[in-house]
Design a protein around this motif. Structure first.
Motif, PDB file in Angstrom:
ATOM      1  N   ILE A 107       7.944  -1.204   6.838  1.00 14.83           N
ATOM      2  CA  ILE A 107       7.217  -0.009   6.901  1.00 14.83           C
ATOM      3  C   ILE A 107       8.444   1.226   6.165  1.00 14.83           C
ATOM      4  N   GLU A 108       8.182   1.660   5.237  1.00 13.25           N
ATOM      5  CA  GLU A 108       9.143   2.652   4.509  1.00 13.25           C
ATOM      6  C   GLU A 108       8.201   4.187   4.080  1.00 13.25           C
ATOM      7  N   THR A 109       9.132   4.964   3.979  1.00 12.59           N
ATOM      8  CA  THR A 109       8.540   6.035   3.574  1.00 12.59           C
ATOM      9  C   THR A 109       9.322   6.921   2.416  1.00 12.59           C
ATOM     10  N   ALA A 110       8.666   7.543   1.191  1.00 10.80           N
ATOM     11  CA  ALA A 110       9.420   8.252   0.351  1.00 10.80           C
ATOM     12  C   ALA A 110      10.203   9.446   0.708  1.00 10.80           C
ATOM     13  N   ASN A 111      11.462   9.697   0.400  1.00 11.77           N
ATOM     14  CA  ASN A 111      12.209  10.650   0.577  1.00 11.77           C
ATOM     15  C   ASN A 111      12.166  11.909  -0.047  1.00 11.77           C
ATOM     16  N   ARG A 112      13.083  13.020   0.382  1.00  6.63           N
ATOM     17  CA  ARG A 112      12.830  14.089  -0.556  1.00  6.63           C
ATOM     18  C   ARG A 112      13.454  14.016  -2.134  1.00  6.63           C
ATOM     19  N   ASP A 113      14.499  13.076  -2.423  1.00  4.73           N
ATOM     20  CA  ASP A 113      15.020  12.964  -3.825  1.00  4.73           C
ATOM     21  C   ASP A 113      13.649  12.348  -4.656  1.00  4.73           C
ATOM     22  N   GLU A 114      13.186  11.314  -3.996  1.00  3.04           N
ATOM     23  CA  GLU A 114      12.140  10.844  -4.633  1.00  3.04           C
ATOM     24  C   GLU A 114      10.873  11.639  -4.930  1.00  3.04           C
TER      25      GLU A 114
ATOM     26  N   TYR B 298       2.396  21.160   0.364  1.00  2.00           N
ATOM     27  CA  TYR B 298       2.533  19.958   1.070  1.00  2.00           C
ATOM     28  C   TYR B 298       4.093  19.518   0.815  1.00  2.00           C
ATOM     29  N   ARG B 299       5.004  20.249   0.289  1.00  3.31           N
ATOM     30  CA  ARG B 299       6.345  19.937   0.313  1.00  3.31           C
ATOM     31  C   ARG B 299       6.816  19.847   1.612  1.00  3.31           C
ATOM     32  N   ASP B 300       7.450  18.549   1.977  1.00  2.00           N
ATOM     33  CA  ASP B 300       8.033  18.195   3.339  1.00  2.00           C
ATOM     34  C   ASP B 300       6.856  18.261   4.422  1.00  2.00           C
ATOM     35  N   VAL B 301       5.563  18.211   3.939  1.00  2.00           N
ATOM     36  CA  VAL B 301       4.428  17.999   4.899  1.00  2.00           C
ATOM     37  C   VAL B 301       3.707  16.698   4.846  1.00  2.00           C
ATOM     38  N   LEU B 302       3.479  16.507   3.621  1.00  2.01           N
ATOM     39  CA  LEU B 302       2.694  15.406   3.092  1.00  2.01           C
ATOM     40  C   LEU B 302       3.895  14.312   2.944  1.00  2.01           C
ATOM     41  N   GLY B 303       3.477  13.055   3.661  1.00  3.19           N
ATOM     42  CA  GLY B 303       4.402  12.019   3.156  1.00  3.19           C
ATOM     43  C   GLY B 303       3.811  10.897   2.464  1.00  3.19           C
ATOM     44  N   ILE B 304       4.646   9.970   1.839  1.00  3.45           N
ATOM     45  CA  ILE B 304       4.083   8.678   1.178  1.00  3.45           C
ATOM     46  C   ILE B 304       4.774   7.521   1.931  1.00  3.45           C
ATOM     47  N   ALA B 305       3.878   6.587   2.449  1.00  9.11           N
ATOM     48  CA  ALA B 305       4.289   5.403   3.146  1.00  9.11           C
ATOM     49  C   ALA B 305       4.162   4.053   2.031  1.00  9.11           C
ATOM     50  N   TYR B 306       4.997   3.219   2.228  1.00  5.79           N
ATOM     51  CA  TYR B 306       5.221   2.069   1.405  1.00  5.79           C
ATOM     52  C   TYR B 306       4.960   1.089   2.512  1.00  5.79           C
ATOM     53  N   LEU B 307       3.762   0.519   2.665  1.00  7.45           N
ATOM     54  CA  LEU B 307       3.645  -0.585   3.605  1.00  7.45           C
ATOM     55  C   LEU B 307       3.527  -1.806   2.893  1.00  7.45           C
ATOM     56  N   THR B 308       4.471  -2.771   3.386  1.00  7.05           N
ATOM     57  CA  THR B 308       4.288  -4.095   3.008  1.00  7.05           C
ATOM     58  C   THR B 308       3.427  -4.764   3.992  1.00  7.05           C
ATOM     59  N   LEU B 309       2.379  -5.423   3.527  1.00  8.02           N
ATOM     60  CA  LEU B 309       1.378  -5.783   4.808  1.00  8.02           C
ATOM     61  C   LEU B 309       1.170  -7.374   4.572  1.00  8.02           C
ATOM     62  N   VAL B 310       0.946  -8.002   5.442  1.00  3.61           N
ATOM     63  CA  VAL B 310       0.738  -9.445   5.446  1.00  3.61           C
ATOM     64  C   VAL B 310      -0.501  -9.836   6.055  1.00  3.61           C
ATOM     65  N   ALA B 311      -1.371 -10.285   5.218  1.00  2.39           N
ATOM     66  CA  ALA B 311      -2.783 -10.540   5.698  1.00  2.39           C
ATOM     67  C   ALA B 311      -2.990 -11.766   6.709  1.00  2.39           C
ATOM     68  N   THR B 312      -3.345 -11.587   7.769  1.00  5.31           N
ATOM     69  CA  THR B 312      -3.424 -12.425   9.066  1.00  5.31           C
ATOM     70  C   THR B 312      -4.572 -13.464   8.728  1.00  5.31           C
ATOM     71  N   ALA B 313      -4.199 -14.773   9.152  1.00 15.11           N
ATOM     72  CA  ALA B 313      -5.405 -15.785   9.177  1.00 15.11           C
ATOM     73  C   ALA B 313      -6.844 -15.229   9.615  1.00 15.11           C
TER      74      ALA B 313
ATOM     75  N   LEU C   9       0.665  -1.230   0.054  1.00 13.61           N
ATOM     76  CA  LEU C   9      -0.201  -0.035  -0.023  1.00 13.61           C
ATOM     77  C   LEU C   9       1.040   1.228  -0.043  1.00 13.61           C
ATOM     78  N   GLY C  10       0.581   2.043  -0.927  1.00  9.19           N
ATOM     79  CA  GLY C  10       1.241   3.505  -1.003  1.00  9.19           C
ATOM     80  C   GLY C  10       0.118   4.467  -0.519  1.00  9.19           C
ATOM     81  N   GLU C  11       0.393   4.974   0.282  1.00 10.12           N
ATOM     82  CA  GLU C  11      -0.735   5.723   1.126  1.00 10.12           C
ATOM     83  C   GLU C  11      -0.032   7.232   1.722  1.00 10.12           C
ATOM     84  N   GLY C  12      -0.780   8.333   1.547  1.00 10.79           N
ATOM     85  CA  GLY C  12      -0.442   9.665   2.135  1.00 10.79           C
ATOM     86  C   GLY C  12      -0.455   9.494   3.660  1.00 10.79           C
ATOM     87  N   PHE C  13       0.387  10.347   4.300  1.00  9.81           N
ATOM     88  CA  PHE C  13       0.032  10.399   5.567  1.00  9.81           C
ATOM     89  C   PHE C  13       0.957  11.990   6.017  1.00  9.81           C
ATOM     90  N   TRP C  14       0.658  12.563   7.305  1.00  9.22           N
ATOM     91  CA  TRP C  14       1.269  13.806   7.557  1.00  9.22           C
ATOM     92  C   TRP C  14       2.617  13.952   8.076  1.00  9.22           C
TER      93      TRP C  14
END
Length: 256
Positions: free
Chosen positions: A191-198, A241-256, A145-150
């Motif tokens: 859990i990882e987030t886009a950096n300024r270069d990206e 939104y520069r340096d305010v809005l982030g993008i998280a890249y979450l690798t999520l595993v679905a539970t049983a 999931l690539g999702e915005g966050f503050w």
């Protein structure tokens, strides 16, 4: 690639991914998903499906479906699939993702497209998007999931410079977003987030071809309208939104 056709400004030709995603991060995501051994991969809001195609290339037993409502992007994806010898293992479909019946699958991509899973008449709700993603993936399957966050709470001035009607409630802090994923039935494996270069590569690439077109065609009948739109987009980023809005890249595993 910059088109020689002056009838319309070119669109997104300088972007590999439709989001702030570097080659290095994309490679890590691809390896992580391919290592899970998926048989089927679903890409929600796929655009031209660059990441989906790379996963299929890295996981030869997998088949993929990309869903989007942008016909031009889907056509680009089909062309890329043909060029890479993947056309027999991927399907690009022009349809809404909301309430779709294309799951459950082993892996789901949803990069910057969570709104496609939510009620369009209501504000974007990442909790609803995560519940839909859990429905679309098998237990033990993987969702990226690539999702915005503050990154921090925006000021009133920054909100005013962003998209129309921007408000603090449009996004959560990163911790709150991850908590929603856990509540929806996932474990956050990475859990990882886009950096300024990206971000800068994406924002500049998003407008690059259009800016070059505007410089070459200042008196074109579409120039004034296009210039106003691009200037507004750029200001929204630089003053909002520069340096305010982030993008998280979450690798999520679905539970049983």
């Amino acid at each position: 690639m910059i088109t020689s056709d002056a009838a319309l400004p070119p669109r997104l030709g300088s972007l590999t991914f439709h989001g702030p995603l570097s080659e290095e991060r994309a490679d890590r995501l691809v390896r992580r998903i391919a290592a899970s051994g998926p048989a089927d991969v679903l890409d929600i809001g796929c655009g031209w499906g660059e990441l989906l195609l790379r996963i299929l290339d890295a996981a030869p037993a997998a088949r993929g479906v990309g869903v989007d409502i942008a016909a031009e992007d889907l056509a680009r994806g089909r062309t890329l699939a043909e060029e890479r010898g993947l056309a027999d293992r991927v399907l690009f479909v022009e349809e809404s993702a909301r309430g779709g019946g294309r799951g459950p699958v082993d892996a789901v991509l949803c990069l910057g497209a969570g709104q496609a899973l939510c009620d369009p008449e209501l504000p974007h709700d990442p909790a609803e998007a995560l519940r839909e993603l859990r429905r679309l993936v098998r237990p033990g399957g993987v969702v990226v999931l690539g999702e915005g966050f503050w990154e921090r709470t925006p000021t009133e001035g920054e909100l005013a410079a962003m998209w129309p009607g921007a408000r603090t409630g449009d996004h959560l802090p990163l911790g709150g977003l991850v908590d929603l994923a856990v509540a929806a039935g996932f474990r956050p494996a990475w859990i990882e987030t886009a950096n300024r270069d990206e971000w800068e590569a994406f924002e500049s690439g998003y407008r690059h071809d259009t800016e070059v077109w505007l410089a070459a065609h200042p008196d074109h009948p579409l120039a004034a309208e296009t210039r106003e739109r691009v200037d507004r987009q750029r200001s929204s980023w630089l003053d909002g939104y520069r340096d305010v809005l982030g993008i998280a890249y979450l690798t999520l595993v679905a539970t049983a």
